[in-house]
Scaffold this motif. Structure first.
Motif, PDB file in Angstrom:
ATOM      1  N   GLN A 103       0.831  -1.195   0.000  1.00 50.11           N
ATOM      2  CA  GLN A 103       0.000   0.000   0.000  1.00 50.11           C
ATOM      3  C   GLN A 103       0.873   1.255   0.000  1.00 50.11           C
ATOM      4  N   PRO A 104       0.308   2.410  -0.374  1.00 52.73           N
ATOM      5  CA  PRO A 104       1.107   3.644  -0.357  1.00 52.73           C
ATOM      6  C   PRO A 104       1.678   3.915   1.026  1.00 52.73           C
ATOM      7  N   ASP A 105       2.911   4.389   1.065  1.00 51.79           N
ATOM      8  CA  ASP A 105       3.558   4.711   2.335  1.00 51.79           C
ATOM      9  C   ASP A 105       2.783   5.802   3.070  1.00 51.79           C
ATOM     10  N   PHE A 106       2.276   6.785   2.326  1.00 50.99           N
ATOM     11  CA  PHE A 106       1.430   7.837   2.897  1.00 50.99           C
ATOM     12  C   PHE A 106       0.460   8.304   1.821  1.00 50.99           C
ATOM     13  N   SER A 107      -0.779   8.512   2.210  1.00 51.13           N
ATOM     14  CA  SER A 107      -1.781   9.117   1.335  1.00 51.13           C
ATOM     15  C   SER A 107      -2.734   9.893   2.213  1.00 51.13           C
ATOM     16  N   CYS A 108      -3.543  10.722   1.604  1.00 49.27           N
ATOM     17  CA  CYS A 108      -4.480  11.510   2.407  1.00 49.27           C
ATOM     18  C   CYS A 108      -5.696  11.879   1.580  1.00 49.27           C
ATOM     19  N   THR A 109      -6.769  12.162   2.263  1.00 49.86           N
ATOM     20  CA  THR A 109      -7.981  12.695   1.655  1.00 49.86           C
ATOM     21  C   THR A 109      -8.205  14.093   2.202  1.00 49.86           C
ATOM     22  N   GLY A 110      -8.643  14.984   1.338  1.00 53.04           N
ATOM     23  CA  GLY A 110      -8.918  16.363   1.709  1.00 53.04           C
ATOM     24  C   GLY A 110      -9.658  17.011   0.561  1.00 53.04           C
ATOM     25  N   LYS A 111      -9.409  18.291   0.317  1.00 50.24           N
ATOM     26  CA  LYS A 111      -9.992  18.960  -0.839  1.00 50.24           C
ATOM     27  C   LYS A 111      -9.352  18.404  -2.122  1.00 50.24           C
ATOM     28  N   PRO A 112     -10.047  18.542  -3.268  1.00 46.82           N
ATOM     29  CA  PRO A 112      -9.488  17.968  -4.508  1.00 46.82           C
ATOM     30  C   PRO A 112      -8.094  18.463  -4.843  1.00 46.82           C
ATOM     31  N   ASP A 113      -7.767  19.700  -4.487  1.00 48.94           N
ATOM     32  CA  ASP A 113      -6.446  20.245  -4.831  1.00 48.94           C
ATOM     33  C   ASP A 113      -5.531  20.343  -3.619  1.00 48.94           C
ATOM     34  N   THR A 114      -5.833  19.602  -2.569  1.00 45.74           N
ATOM     35  CA  THR A 114      -4.946  19.585  -1.401  1.00 45.74           C
ATOM     36  C   THR A 114      -3.580  19.052  -1.799  1.00 45.74           C
ATOM     37  N   ALA A 115      -2.521  19.736  -1.357  1.00 49.89           N
ATOM     38  CA  ALA A 115      -1.152  19.342  -1.710  1.00 49.89           C
ATOM     39  C   ALA A 115      -0.342  19.178  -0.434  1.00 49.89           C
ATOM     40  N   ILE A 116      -0.197  17.938   0.015  1.00 50.28           N
ATOM     41  CA  ILE A 116       0.610  17.626   1.193  1.00 50.28           C
ATOM     42  C   ILE A 116       1.815  16.818   0.742  1.00 50.28           C
ATOM     43  N   ASP A 117       3.012  17.362   0.966  1.00 47.92           N
ATOM     44  CA  ASP A 117       4.245  16.649   0.627  1.00 47.92           C
ATOM     45  C   ASP A 117       4.766  15.972   1.892  1.00 47.92           C
ATOM     46  N   TYR A 118       5.602  14.941   1.713  1.00 46.06           N
ATOM     47  CA  TYR A 118       6.070  14.236   2.910  1.00 46.06           C
ATOM     48  C   TYR A 118       7.418  13.565   2.665  1.00 46.06           C
TER      49      TYR A 118
END
Length: 375
Positions: A103-118
């Protein structure tokens, strides 16, 4: 089976650019890495990217490529073992990982254009994730980490505060953690303690959240006394009927001011508020940073959103003396000096792009300044 770098970062696979040209020394190094157990993903190269030893270089490259990818047609998606590793083509890295049940190491749900880097790093038994909000707005997400059976610790990298998240859930090898980000804000999320020692607060968090919530208690509106340093062209003490950018003022000593200005105001706690509660002061918008003093006590410097600080230990019921020192950048003073003869300028610089026609940078305390009660 992992590509491990000297600084400790490691990767499950190495993904090649989507082109069929490569340098021969790089291809030979890839062969060594695959032989030792690495997974390489990408199309079979057919041409050397250098003309050194041409045309022999292309023949040598074809020989090494055939060792790894085989001599058959490589148009269909396939994978081929080579010694302890494998070569894969016709699939993206994500498709390959999904096929390997990773599975992905990290993923997230938010607004369609949410940009979270990690970034993710392991130190001993601890998994350390650094998450950064790439947008200049508040974001609320549900982050999913490929970690299980460990409680998430939330580290505020500005204040140094850390605490165990009260709200999280573990399912199918993933830990889900709701998070709120300030504009361009960040969190470090650390997994190391067993979840059994710090269980989550039920399915709905028991009404708890992983971030503070506030309610407005008092807005500090009305006039402010503001002092600008005369040694840097400021007019001394003036009154602002309301908070606004220095650049919107008519006085040249304020419009073009660069340096520190001190905002002062007296206030009382409103009825219903009492000392001992967790009370915060929110400055609203500040350009660029501010130090807050209350009743003679420095509470710290604010340099990023939210411009909010805990005043619980310094506030009193009545007669609170608030001072906010606001500092801006240099350009406005340099821009203003460009209209003055040399003997009346406050600055000297070899930066020629700042002239009297350059737009000014908004500066100062914009507010609204509010006293907040922590829920």
């Amino acid at each position: 089976g992992r590509f491990t770098l000297p600084d400790g970062m490691s990767y499950r696979m190495l993904v090649l650019p989507d082109r069929t040209m490569i340098s021969l020394p790089v291809l030979k190094k890839l062969r060594d890495l695959v032989a030792e157990g690495g997974t390489v993903v990408g199309p079979k190269p057919v041409e050397a990217s250098s003309l050194k030893d041409y045309p022999q270089c292309d023949a040598d490259l074809a020989r090494v490529a055939d060792e790894l990818w085989g001599k058959s047609d490589n148009s269909a998606a396939k994978q081929r073992p080579y010694q302890h590793g494998r070569v894969v083509w016709g699939l993206t890295a994500r498709e390959l990982l999904a096929g390997d049940s990773v599975q992905p190491d990290f993923s997230c749900t938010g607004k369609p254009d949410t940009a979270i880097d990690y970034f993710h790093r392991r130190v001993g038994d601890a998994d350390i994730y650094f998450l950064a909000n790439r947008s200049n707005r508040w974001e609320t997400i549900d982050g999913r980490f490929r970690v299980s059976d460990k409680v998430p610790e939330l580290w505020d990298l500005v204040s140094g505060e850390r605490r165990f998240a009260p709200v999280y859930a573990t399912r199918s090898g993933l830990t889900s953690v709701p998070l709120e980000f300030a504009p361009c804000g960040s969190w470090a999320v650390v997994f190391r303690e067993p979840a059994a020692r710090h269980p989550a607060r039920g399915a709905n968090g028991g009404g708890a959240k992983n971030w503070r919530e506030f309610e407005a208690a008092k807005q500090l509106s009305g006039p402010w006394n503001v002092t600008f340093d005369p040694q840097w062209g400021g007019p001394g003490a003036v009154e602002f009927a309301s908070l606004s950018s220095w650049t919107s003022r008519d006085e040249p000593g304020i419009k073009f001011y660069s340096g520190t200005a001190v905002y002062r105001k007296l206030f009382d706690l409103p009825p219903g508020l009492r000392t001992g509660e967790r009370l915060w002061l929110d400055l609203g918008n500040v350009r660029e940073l501010a130090e807050v003093r209350l009743n003679g006590k420095s509470l710290g410097v604010l340099w990023s959103p939210p411009f909010r600080i805990d005043v619980s230990e310094a506030v009193q019921k009545a007669g609170n003396q608030l001072e906010i020192e606001v500092v801006n950048f240099w350009p406005n003073r340099i821009i203003g000096d460009d209209s003055q003869p040399p003997e009346k300028r406050f600055t000297r610089t070899n930066i020629r792009k700042l002239t009297k026609s350059t737009p000014l940078m908004e500066s100062g305390l914009f507010g609204p300044v509010e006293l907040l009660r922590e829920k």
